[in-house]
Design an enzyme around this catalytic site. Structure first.
Site, PDB file in Angstrom:
ATOM      1  N   LYS A  59       3.568  11.546   4.755  1.00 61.83           N
ATOM      2  CA  LYS A  59       3.529  10.079   4.772  1.00 61.83           C
ATOM      3  C   LYS A  59       4.932   9.511   4.615  1.00 61.83           C
ATOM      4  CE  LYS A  59      -1.199   9.959   3.144  1.00 61.83           C
ATOM      5  NZ  LYS A  59      -2.124   9.992   2.015  1.00 61.83           N
ATOM      6  N   GLN A 103      -2.650   8.689  -4.039  1.00 64.49           N
ATOM      7  CA  GLN A 103      -3.237   9.844  -3.361  1.00 64.49           C
ATOM      8  C   GLN A 103      -4.447  10.371  -4.136  1.00 64.49           C
ATOM      9  OE1 GLN A 103      -2.317  10.996  -0.362  1.00 64.49           O
ATOM     10  NE2 GLN A 103      -3.823  12.641  -0.379  1.00 64.49           N
ATOM     11  N   ASP A 126      -5.050   1.512   1.977  1.00 69.54           N
ATOM     12  CA  ASP A 126      -6.095   2.520   2.179  1.00 69.54           C
ATOM     13  C   ASP A 126      -7.443   1.869   2.477  1.00 69.54           C
ATOM     14  OD1 ASP A 126      -5.436   5.262   1.999  1.00 69.54           O
ATOM     15  OD2 ASP A 126      -5.116   5.113  -0.158  1.00 69.54           O
TER      16      ASP A 126
HETATM   17  N1  GUN Z   1      -6.793  11.852   0.096  1.00 66.00           N
HETATM   18  C1  GUN Z   1      -7.220  12.312   1.297  1.00 66.00           C
HETATM   19  N2  GUN Z   1      -7.133  11.346   2.232  1.00 66.00           N
HETATM   20  C2  GUN Z   1      -6.646  10.261   1.612  1.00 66.00           C
HETATM   21  C3  GUN Z   1      -6.321   8.950   2.059  1.00 66.00           C
HETATM   22  O1  GUN Z   1      -6.493   8.577   3.223  1.00 66.00           O
HETATM   23  N3  GUN Z   1      -5.829   8.114   1.122  1.00 66.00           N
HETATM   24  C4  GUN Z   1      -5.665   8.489  -0.173  1.00 66.00           C
HETATM   25  N4  GUN Z   1      -5.187   7.585  -1.041  1.00 66.00           N
HETATM   26  N5  GUN Z   1      -5.953   9.697  -0.628  1.00 66.00           N
HETATM   27  C5  GUN Z   1      -6.441  10.572   0.265  1.00 66.00           C
END
Ligand code: GUN
Length: 302
Positions: A59, A103, A126
């Protein structure tokens, strides 16, 4: 974006995501010129989960490549909920931060829902906050979770108008299945949500013009379940046990790809289908958040 194969056309999520990221890069540069700062995404990682470390690194790299400032906060696994809440509050107030991503999964002992609830919904790129889930369910503008929004972009690119099509979503998670079903209903598809307790899953899938598989079970959806010509979106990323003499197992989706590609009209491969879309949409949501935050109209083409 499609590539010809022997049977179904391959839906090339990697190429679609690259094109989207290029558009985001142009618009992020225009934003920076106008606003006097880059759009900013704060990513919070608690603990040392290896998969999460890989995602968070990816990311940060994707942000920088698109001209989005990335603020990484890596905290130890024994971080208290109070400390994490206080960091989220600081990021809510930080004018350089347009989007906040914590995350998941969080280490045991930290209440994920409490942390998500503390994020300013207008920075919740998100789309996990109940306010954004509520906005989606009543048709108000808000942030939509990245993976289902990415799937929807691929579907619309392939099919155009989805009105009246039969869709089945396999999986009912808050992150993928439920918002995916909502997006399909909003696009006038007729939607069935299937899950682990569904009876006669094969028969339900056989009726579907659109199949979105998000169960997390390797190759569970078989080729003879697929209606000829259907569009198949495979959200699953599962690693099989290693074969003899191999260090790592193959990555497969929730759909038995080799069987299904001869029947389907179009199908996403794993890897290279839905996966690359998730980060591209995260960048997109961050750029949209930045425009809202700066009181600027959201540009076209996102
Ligand atoms: N863990 C796995 N996929 C995601 C996501 O799209 N966002 C977040 N915050 N955690 C994740």
């Amino acid at each position: 974006m499609l590539a010809a194969t022997s049977g179904a056309e391959l839906i090339d999520g990697k190429a679609f995501a690259e094109a989207l990221r290029a558009r985001i890069g142009e618009r992020a540069a225009a934003f920076a010129q106008y606003a006097g700062r880059r759009p900013g995404l704060a990513v919070v990682l608690v603990g040392e989960d290896p998969a999460s470390q890989v995602y968070v690194g990816a990311k940060a790299k994707a942000c920088e490549a698109a001209g989005i400032a990335s603020f990484e906060h890596r905290l130890s696994a024994d971080t208290s909920e109070a400390a994490l809440l206080s960091l989220v509050e600081r990021l809510n107030q930080d004018e350089a931060v347009d989007g906040i991503l914590v995350q998941m999964p969080l280490p045991q002992g930290l209440d994920e829902q409490a942390i998500i609830a503390a994020i300013n919904p207008d920075k919740d790129v998100d789309g996990f906050h109940v306010i954004n889930a509520g906005r989606l369910s009543v048709g108000q503008e808000g942030f939509i979770p990245c993976t289902p929004l990415g799937c929807m972009m691929l579907l619309k690119d392939r099919l155009g108008d989805l009105s009246g099509l039969d869709a089945v979503v396999i999986g009912r998670s808050n992150i993928v299945g439920k918002p995916m079903a909502q997006l399909l209903v909003d696009a006038n598809a007729t939607v069935t949500i299937a899950h682990s307790r569904t009876k006669n899953l094969a028969d339900i899938v056989r009726r579907a013009d659109i199949v979105v598989a998000a169960v997390g079970r390797p190759e569970m959806i078989r080729g003879d379940w697929i209606k000829p010509g259907a569009t198949v979106i495979d959200v699953g990323i599962n690693r099989l046990p290693p074969e003899e003499g191999k260090e790592r197992g193959r990555l497969v989706g929730d759909v038995a790809f080799a069987e299904s590609r001869d029947v389907a009209g179009a199908i996403t491969p794993v890897p290279g289908g839905v996966g690359p879309m998730t980060i591209a949409v995260l960048l997109r949501n961050t750029l949209v958040a930045a425009h809202h935050h700066a009181g600027m109209p959201v540009p076209e083409g996102l």
